[in-house]
Motif scaffolding. Structure first.
Motif, mmCIF file in Angstrom:
data_model
loop_
_atom_site.group_PDB
_atom_site.id
_atom_site.type_symbol
_atom_site.label_atom_id
_atom_site.label_comp_id
_atom_site.label_asym_id
_atom_site.label_seq_id
_atom_site.Cartn_x
_atom_site.Cartn_y
_atom_site.Cartn_z
ATOM 1 N N VAL A 1 -11.187 6.551 -7.083
ATOM 2 C CA VAL A 1 -12.461 5.851 -6.540
ATOM 3 C C VAL A 1 -12.503 6.456 -5.132
ATOM 4 O O VAL A 1 -13.714 6.851 -4.605
ATOM 5 N N MET A 2 -11.369 6.618 -4.556
ATOM 6 C CA MET A 2 -11.223 7.271 -2.987
ATOM 7 C C MET A 2 -12.043 8.582 -2.774
ATOM 8 O O MET A 2 -12.800 9.155 -2.128
ATOM 9 N N LEU A 3 -11.570 9.523 -3.751
ATOM 10 C CA LEU A 3 -11.941 10.796 -3.976
ATOM 11 C C LEU A 3 -13.646 11.024 -4.356
ATOM 12 O O LEU A 3 -14.359 11.711 -3.938
ATOM 13 N N PRO B 1 -5.054 -2.294 2.892
ATOM 14 C CA PRO B 1 -4.943 -0.723 2.952
ATOM 15 C C PRO B 1 -5.875 0.112 1.998
ATOM 16 O O PRO B 1 -6.384 1.131 2.126
ATOM 17 N N GLU B 2 -6.291 -0.544 0.766
ATOM 18 C CA GLU B 2 -6.949 -0.058 -0.167
ATOM 19 C C GLU B 2 -8.511 0.275 0.507
ATOM 20 O O GLU B 2 -9.065 1.468 0.421
ATOM 21 N N LEU B 3 -9.173 -0.789 1.025
ATOM 22 C CA LEU B 3 -10.241 -0.687 1.475
ATOM 23 C C LEU B 3 -10.380 0.085 2.807
ATOM 24 O O LEU B 3 -11.454 0.949 3.110
ATOM 25 N N ILE C 1 -2.815 8.265 2.123
ATOM 26 C CA ILE C 1 -1.501 7.248 2.666
ATOM 27 C C ILE C 1 -1.654 5.860 2.487
ATOM 28 O O ILE C 1 -0.849 5.339 1.789
ATOM 29 N N LEU C 2 -2.802 5.522 2.977
ATOM 30 C CA LEU C 2 -3.213 3.866 2.687
ATOM 31 C C LEU C 2 -3.261 3.525 1.120
ATOM 32 O O LEU C 2 -2.936 2.460 0.643
ATOM 33 N N GLY D 1 -1.038 0.632 -0.519
ATOM 34 C CA GLY D 1 -2.040 -0.446 -1.338
ATOM 35 C C GLY D 1 -1.486 -0.506 -2.802
ATOM 36 O O GLY D 1 -1.173 -1.615 -3.348
ATOM 37 N N ALA D 2 -1.368 0.793 -3.601
ATOM 38 C CA ALA D 2 -0.644 0.781 -5.018
ATOM 39 C C ALA D 2 0.861 0.077 -4.937
ATOM 40 O O ALA D 2 1.277 -0.517 -5.780
ATOM 41 N N LEU D 3 1.553 0.485 -3.788
ATOM 42 C CA LEU D 3 2.981 0.009 -3.855
ATOM 43 C C LEU D 3 2.888 -1.640 -3.770
ATOM 44 O O LEU D 3 3.567 -1.878 -4.489
#
Length: 277
Positions: free
Chosen positions: A156-158, A220-222, A265-266, A270-272
């Motif tokens: 999604v980020m990419l 962090p995801e957003l 990195i964020l 978020g995934a962790l």
């Protein structure tokens, strides 16, 4: 466009609360227009209308942000200084994060409110409800591993970054869609408490419960998505305005990829958190 005359880049960045108010107003208009014009497709068209409304504004903001980079390089040249330090990236573009946040929160407030209090608009949320239920079913059997969250959110980020590079503010659609998903999720939780608490109290309580469940990993995801959008947006403008591989272009490219690395990195953080590692 009316929105462009109301909010110029400087006003948007110095008064993000105005962006929030306008985001709320235009979200209501988008929902109503989508239901009136295309009721069977209103759940996706409401998001599309919001993107159409706000893309020109974000395009202007990205041009304004790119000018900051070019101006900074010229200023450093005159003073015979080195390019900006790492912290200056935030100083130059931090207000754009406020604009993104105000825009995003405005959509969440309106969509969650309409979903909860205005049942006649429920057809404008069918796709979001179906998406969320499918997502929940897919992860109900056991806790998803870190890799699934990481690869999904990185993808999604990419896409955010790619759409921003190709269309400047193209990521506005995905940002609006994610906001609508979160809003419907909060509204679904609020609906569970309506029989016992009443609709108003259930809404406030449901929003609180829903946010407490996602806020830690959602932030962090957003921010990762916001950073990717900033990276792509300023790079898109630089590709058009600046001479390729000029000092100004290199500075913008350096900023863009720094934002992109920070975004990844964020996403990892978020995934962790989301996977419980």
């Amino acid at each position: 466009m009316v929105l462009e005359s109301i909010l110029n880049p400087k006003t948007a960045e110095t008064k993000p609360w105005e962006v929030f108010v306008i985001s709320c107003v235009f979200s209501v208009i988008a929902i109503i227009m989508s239901i009136i014009l295309f009721p069977s497709q209103s759940s996706i068209l409401s998001v599309a209308f919001i993107s159409i409304f706000f893309t020109p504004m974000f395009q202007r903001i990205f041009r304004y942000e790119e000018k900051k980079d070019g101006f900074y390089v010229k200023k450093n040249k005159r003073k015979e200084k080195h390019p900006s330090e790492y912290i200056s990236i935030f100083k130059r573009h931090q207000r754009l994060i406020y604009v993104y946040s105000a825009f995003f929160i405005g959509i969440i407030v309106v969509f969650s409110f309409m979903f909860t209090f205005v049942p006649v608009t429920k057809q404008a949320f069918t796709l979001q409800v179906d998406w969320f239920r499918g997502y929940a079913i897919g992860f109900s059997s056991n806790q998803a591993p870190f890799e699934r969250y990481f690869f999904n959110n990185t993808q999604v980020m990419l896409i955010f970054f790619a759409l921003s590079v190709l269309f400047g503010a193209g990521a506005t659609f995905i940002l609006s869609w994610n906001a609508s998903i979160i809003a419907v999720y909060l509204g679904m939780i609020a609906h569970k408490f309506i029989p016992t608490l009443g609709i108003s109290t259930a809404y406030v309580y449901g929003i609180s419960v829903g946010l407490s469940a996602i806020i830690v990993h959602a932030i962090p995801e957003l921010l990762g998505y916001f950073f990717a959008g900033i990276a792509g947006g300023v790079l898109s403008v630089a590709l058009i305005r600046e001479k390729f591989m000029s000092q100004e272009f290199k500075e913008v490219m350096k900023d863009a990829f720094t934002w992109l690395i920070l975004a990844e990195i964020l996403i990892i953080i978020g995934a962790l958190i989301e996977s419980g590692l």
